[in-house]
Design a protein around this motif. Structure first.
Motif, PDB file in Angstrom:
ATOM      1  N   GLY A 110      34.869  63.935  42.913  1.00 46.80           N
ATOM      2  CA  GLY A 110      34.574  63.685  44.328  1.00 46.80           C
ATOM      3  C   GLY A 110      33.283  64.376  44.722  1.00 46.80           C
ATOM      4  O   GLY A 110      33.039  65.523  44.350  1.00 46.80           O
ATOM      5  N   ALA A 111      32.434  63.641  45.434  1.00 47.62           N
ATOM      6  CA  ALA A 111      31.181  64.229  45.928  1.00 47.62           C
ATOM      7  C   ALA A 111      31.098  64.025  47.445  1.00 47.62           C
ATOM      8  O   ALA A 111      30.093  63.582  47.980  1.00 47.62           O
ATOM      9  CB  ALA A 111      29.982  63.609  45.213  1.00 47.62           C
ATOM     10  N   GLY A 112      32.204  64.346  48.131  1.00 46.99           N
ATOM     11  CA  GLY A 112      32.274  64.167  49.583  1.00 46.99           C
ATOM     12  C   GLY A 112      31.692  65.344  50.344  1.00 46.99           C
ATOM     13  O   GLY A 112      30.781  66.031  49.857  1.00 46.99           O
ATOM     14  N   ASN A 113      32.242  65.571  51.548  1.00 47.28           N
ATOM     15  CA  ASN A 113      31.696  66.618  52.423  1.00 47.28           C
ATOM     16  C   ASN A 113      31.695  67.997  51.789  1.00 47.28           C
ATOM     17  O   ASN A 113      30.668  68.682  51.764  1.00 47.28           O
ATOM     18  CB  ASN A 113      32.538  66.689  53.714  1.00 47.28           C
ATOM     19  N   VAL A 114      32.876  68.411  51.280  1.00 39.87           N
ATOM     20  CA  VAL A 114      32.960  69.761  50.712  1.00 39.87           C
ATOM     21  C   VAL A 114      32.073  69.851  49.475  1.00 39.87           C
ATOM     22  O   VAL A 114      31.302  70.812  49.306  1.00 39.87           O
ATOM     23  CB  VAL A 114      34.423  70.134  50.373  1.00 39.87           C
ATOM     24  N   SER A 115      32.158  68.842  48.603  1.00 41.03           N
ATOM     25  CA  SER A 115      31.355  68.882  47.373  1.00 41.03           C
ATOM     26  C   SER A 115      29.867  68.974  47.689  1.00 41.03           C
ATOM     27  O   SER A 115      29.117  69.670  46.993  1.00 41.03           O
ATOM     28  CB  SER A 115      31.612  67.636  46.518  1.00 41.03           C
ATOM     29  N   GLY A 116      29.417  68.247  48.724  1.00 43.87           N
ATOM     30  CA  GLY A 116      27.993  68.281  49.084  1.00 43.87           C
ATOM     31  C   GLY A 116      27.533  69.716  49.345  1.00 43.87           C
ATOM     32  O   GLY A 116      26.524  70.176  48.798  1.00 43.87           O
TER      33      GLY A 116
ATOM     34  N   ARG B 207      19.363  69.429  37.851  1.00 45.00           N
ATOM     35  CA  ARG B 207      20.569  70.031  37.249  1.00 45.00           C
ATOM     36  C   ARG B 207      21.849  69.318  37.689  1.00 45.00           C
ATOM     37  O   ARG B 207      22.943  69.703  37.289  1.00 45.00           O
ATOM     38  CB  ARG B 207      20.664  71.509  37.640  1.00 45.00           C
ATOM     39  N   LEU B 208      21.681  68.285  38.520  1.00 46.34           N
ATOM     40  CA  LEU B 208      22.858  67.607  39.083  1.00 46.34           C
ATOM     41  C   LEU B 208      22.945  66.159  38.611  1.00 46.34           C
ATOM     42  O   LEU B 208      21.969  65.405  38.706  1.00 46.34           O
ATOM     43  CB  LEU B 208      22.758  67.635  40.620  1.00 46.34           C
ATOM     44  N   GLU B 209      24.126  65.792  38.117  1.00 47.98           N
ATOM     45  CA  GLU B 209      24.367  64.380  37.766  1.00 47.98           C
ATOM     46  C   GLU B 209      25.611  63.919  38.531  1.00 47.98           C
ATOM     47  O   GLU B 209      26.693  64.488  38.355  1.00 47.98           O
ATOM     48  CB  GLU B 209      24.607  64.265  36.251  1.00 47.98           C
ATOM     49  N   VAL B 210      25.416  62.927  39.397  1.00 53.50           N
ATOM     50  CA  VAL B 210      26.571  62.359  40.104  1.00 53.50           C
ATOM     51  C   VAL B 210      26.785  60.952  39.584  1.00 53.50           C
ATOM     52  O   VAL B 210      25.898  60.113  39.661  1.00 53.50           O
ATOM     53  CB  VAL B 210      26.368  62.337  41.643  1.00 53.50           C
ATOM     54  N   ARG B 211      27.958  60.717  39.024  1.00 50.51           N
ATOM     55  CA  ARG B 211      28.252  59.416  38.411  1.00 50.51           C
ATOM     56  C   ARG B 211      29.117  58.578  39.351  1.00 50.51           C
ATOM     57  O   ARG B 211      30.141  59.071  39.847  1.00 50.51           O
ATOM     58  CB  ARG B 211      29.050  59.603  37.119  1.00 50.51           C
ATOM     59  N   LEU B 212      28.695  57.333  39.520  1.00 50.45           N
ATOM     60  CA  LEU B 212      29.499  56.398  40.302  1.00 50.45           C
ATOM     61  C   LEU B 212      30.602  55.853  39.393  1.00 50.45           C
ATOM     62  O   LEU B 212      30.319  55.350  38.307  1.00 50.45           O
ATOM     63  CB  LEU B 212      28.615  55.256  40.807  1.00 50.45           C
ATOM     64  N   VAL B 213      31.859  55.993  39.823  1.00 50.38           N
ATOM     65  CA  VAL B 213      32.981  55.556  38.975  1.00 50.38           C
ATOM     66  C   VAL B 213      33.910  54.643  39.772  1.00 50.38           C
ATOM     67  O   VAL B 213      33.873  54.612  41.003  1.00 50.38           O
ATOM     68  CB  VAL B 213      33.777  56.769  38.426  1.00 50.38           C
ATOM     69  N   GLU B 214      34.753  53.927  39.041  1.00 53.71           N
ATOM     70  CA  GLU B 214      35.817  53.129  39.668  1.00 53.71           C
ATOM     71  C   GLU B 214      36.908  54.080  40.156  1.00 53.71           C
ATOM     72  O   GLU B 214      37.058  55.176  39.600  1.00 53.71           O
ATOM     73  CB  GLU B 214      36.437  52.165  38.645  1.00 53.71           C
ATOM     74  N   ALA B 215      37.693  53.619  41.136  1.00 56.11           N
ATOM     75  CA  ALA B 215      38.720  54.495  41.717  1.00 56.11           C
ATOM     76  C   ALA B 215      39.681  55.063  40.668  1.00 56.11           C
ATOM     77  O   ALA B 215      40.052  56.221  40.733  1.00 56.11           O
ATOM     78  CB  ALA B 215      39.494  53.756  42.795  1.00 56.11           C
ATOM     79  N   GLY B 216      40.033  54.264  39.656  1.00 57.45           N
ATOM     80  CA  GLY B 216      40.999  54.751  38.661  1.00 57.45           C
ATOM     81  C   GLY B 216      40.373  55.525  37.507  1.00 57.45           C
ATOM     82  O   GLY B 216      41.079  55.989  36.616  1.00 57.45           O
ATOM     83  N   ASP B 217      39.065  55.700  37.541  1.00 56.75           N
ATOM     84  CA  ASP B 217      38.364  56.345  36.419  1.00 56.75           C
ATOM     85  C   ASP B 217      38.657  57.852  36.397  1.00 56.75           C
ATOM     86  O   ASP B 217      38.531  58.533  37.412  1.00 56.75           O
ATOM     87  CB  ASP B 217      36.853  56.117  36.589  1.00 56.75           C
ATOM     88  N   THR B 218      39.065  58.324  35.221  1.00 57.73           N
ATOM     89  CA  THR B 218      39.406  59.753  35.135  1.00 57.73           C
ATOM     90  C   THR B 218      38.542  60.478  34.104  1.00 57.73           C
ATOM     91  O   THR B 218      38.895  61.556  33.646  1.00 57.73           O
ATOM     92  CB  THR B 218      40.904  59.916  34.757  1.00 57.73           C
ATOM     93  N   SER B 219      37.415  59.872  33.732  1.00 54.95           N
ATOM     94  CA  SER B 219      36.603  60.443  32.652  1.00 54.95           C
ATOM     95  C   SER B 219      36.071  61.844  32.991  1.00 54.95           C
ATOM     96  O   SER B 219      35.743  62.606  32.086  1.00 54.95           O
ATOM     97  CB  SER B 219      35.439  59.498  32.316  1.00 54.95           C
ATOM     98  N   ILE B 220      36.040  62.174  34.265  1.00 49.96           N
ATOM     99  CA  ILE B 220      35.520  63.502  34.652  1.00 49.96           C
ATOM    100  C   ILE B 220      36.377  64.628  34.042  1.00 49.96           C
ATOM    101  O   ILE B 220      35.892  65.720  33.774  1.00 49.96           O
ATOM    102  CB  ILE B 220      35.427  63.640  36.204  1.00 49.96           C
ATOM    103  N   PHE B 221      37.648  64.315  33.765  1.00 51.83           N
ATOM    104  CA  PHE B 221      38.516  65.349  33.179  1.00 51.83           C
ATOM    105  C   PHE B 221      38.117  65.698  31.738  1.00 51.83           C
ATOM    106  O   PHE B 221      38.502  66.732  31.219  1.00 51.83           O
ATOM    107  CB  PHE B 221      39.986  64.904  33.207  1.00 51.83           C
ATOM    108  N   ASP B 222      37.370  64.800  31.091  1.00 55.32           N
ATOM    109  CA  ASP B 222      36.961  65.046  29.694  1.00 55.32           C
ATOM    110  C   ASP B 222      35.670  65.861  29.609  1.00 55.32           C
ATOM    111  O   ASP B 222      35.207  66.184  28.518  1.00 55.32           O
ATOM    112  CB  ASP B 222      36.731  63.704  28.968  1.00 55.32           C
TER     113      ASP B 222
END
Ligand code: NAD
Length: 433
Positions: free
Chosen positions: A230-236, A268-283
């Protein structure tokens, strides 16, 4: 009336409306056993009496049917040794009354613990409004009526519960509540409130990350890699804090293209656009993983894939199953900073709105420092040290510490909320509509 807990909140509201429209359940001061205002609530009392998970001798539960909407309004006051019960009001659809009761009971205990760990002089409580079937809840004039009713309900409780914003509730809704009661926080800034808490929330989580790293002997955030869902308000805001602290790399996943556009670029920042069910960030290999999107994302699958040393993020109720997933993280040697410990700044910023505000408010800033017992950096280390010493998980250690702190009496108004509850019962609150 058998089966009332299995029926819908609307069915309960209809039954309650036939009997004056108000009811309470309180804990006996000596035994903790629940007792109710009406004999036909015996089904609910029995559920509470037999429950070992969500019911913790809650001091008071109050129910009222909205005069105009017919909606079920509820307030769950858990423990109030540290002060008036405080916590947000959730406007949510519940299939069964039992679901509503369990949510209110569980969330109010969570607020007792969050408030105590944050060093706030507040007890724990939670409000619930049962969302009525259909699309009515989207209509602004309905919402205005609903939240004004809720404000009246809160006023009738005379201050044993002080409400706030929560899931399903907006700042506009809170201004309607505020129009009818003084016993609310989290009102809009233009009405004297504290406004959007996302920036302090982000800073608080980052201080907790620093506490966890320091405890583990891993130094500071400098040079570390952070992964966030998630890159919403808090993440920003968190991204800015982390970059300022010299992290080597941040990888974030985000499902909203519009939100992606708003995030400032940084090498130093990479924000990836993913599908709602994508969980690759856990890897993603990282030092710290921050669940910053939704709750319930840490489950046996995601935990088995995590390649982080520390989990510390803003989302509420990150563990899908609190006991099982807390133990799984510990078994994998991943240090979990409980969400209710590190994401406290939302309630901290609004809890004491009545005491005014100022730039660099010391009452807020001390949460970010290193020399106050309840500061995020300090208490994170205290909880992790206790977990290690007692050979328990951090969430259990945090709960134990919280339950001890929650028993400290308010320095000026000890026992006040329990006296208020006694006063409501003595004045036969349930008959006074
Ligand atoms: P937000 O809605 O601004 O941000 C969440 C972001 O996550 C959104 O941009 C959304 O598009 C994205 N998202 C949703 N599902 C996703 C997925 N599966 N993968 C990747 N991205 C996904 O909310 P916020 O204010 O930043 O809060 C973040 C979390 O922290 C929420 O769970 C919130 O309840 C909790 N929280 C926030 C505060 C606060 O002060 N804002 C305080 C305490 C807790």
């Amino acid at each position: 009336m058998a089966g009332i807990v299995d029926g819908s909140p609307s069915a309960f509201a209809e039954r309650l409306a036939q009997d004056g429209g108000r009811a309470w359940i309180v804990a006996d001061r000596e035994t903790g056993a629940p007792r109710a205002s009406h004999p036909w609530l015996s089904d609910v009392v029995e559920l509470l009496r037999m429950d070992r998970r969500d019911h913790h001798a809650h001091e008071g539960m109050f129910f009222e049917v909205g005069r105009e909407t017919g909606a079920l309004h509820a307030a769950f006051v858990h423990w109030t040794d540290r002060g008036q019960g405080a916590g947000g009001v959730r406007h949510w659809p519940y299939p069964r009354l039992e679901d509503l009761l369990r949510d209110g009971l569980r969330l109010s205990v969570g607020m007792t613990r969050k408030n105590a760990l944050a060093g706030l002089w507040w007890g724990g409580a939670k409000g619930v409004i049962a969302r009525q079937p259909g699309d009515r809840f989207k209509d602004p004039s309905y919402r205005r009526m609903l939240y004004r009713e809720y404000g009246d309900f809160i006023s009738s409780l005379c201050g044993c519960y002080v409400t706030a914003e929560d899931a399903g509730t907006t700042p506009t809704d809170m201004s309607e509540v505020f129009a009818r009661t003084r016993h609310t926080t989290c009102i809009p800034r233009e009405l004297g409130g504290s406004g959007n808490p996302s920036e302090p929330t982000a800073k608080g989580v980052v201080r907790a990350m620093e506490g966890a790293l320091a405890f583990l002997g891993l130094g500071t955030l400098e040079g570390k890699t952070i992964a966030m869902q998630g890159a919403g308000n808090v993440s920003g805001f968190m991204i800015s804090e982390l970059l300022a602290r010299g992290v080597a790399r941040i990888v974030a996943s985000e499902i909203s293209p519009a939100r992606l556009e708003q995030i400032p670029k940084d090498p130093r920042l990479e924000v990836r656009l993913v599908e709602a069910g994508d969980t690759s960030i856990f890897d993603e290999p990282c030092d710290v993983f921050a669940p910053n999107a939704l709750g319930g994302t840490l489950d046996p699958d995601s935990i088995s894939r995590l390649r982080a040393k520390v989990v510390c993020g803003a989302a509420n109720n990150q563990l899908l199953d609190a006991e099982r997933d807390d133990a799984s993280l510990a078994a994998r040697g991943i240090t979990y900073v409980p969400d209710f410990l590190c994401n406290r700044m939302g309630i901290v910023t609004c809890a004491n709105e009545q005491y005014g505000a100022m730039p660099h408010d010391p009452a807020i800033e001390r949460h970010f420092g290193s020399d106050w017992d309840n500061a995020l950096f300090v208490i994170t280390q205290r909880v992790l040290a206790r977990a290690a010493a007692e050979e328990i998980t951090p969430a259990i250690a945090a709960n134990r510490l919280a339950d001890e702190l929650a028993r400290q009496p308010h320095p000026i108004w000890p026992g006040r909320s329990r006296q208020i509850i006694d006063g409501l019962l003595a004045a036969r609150w349930h008959e006074r509509r």
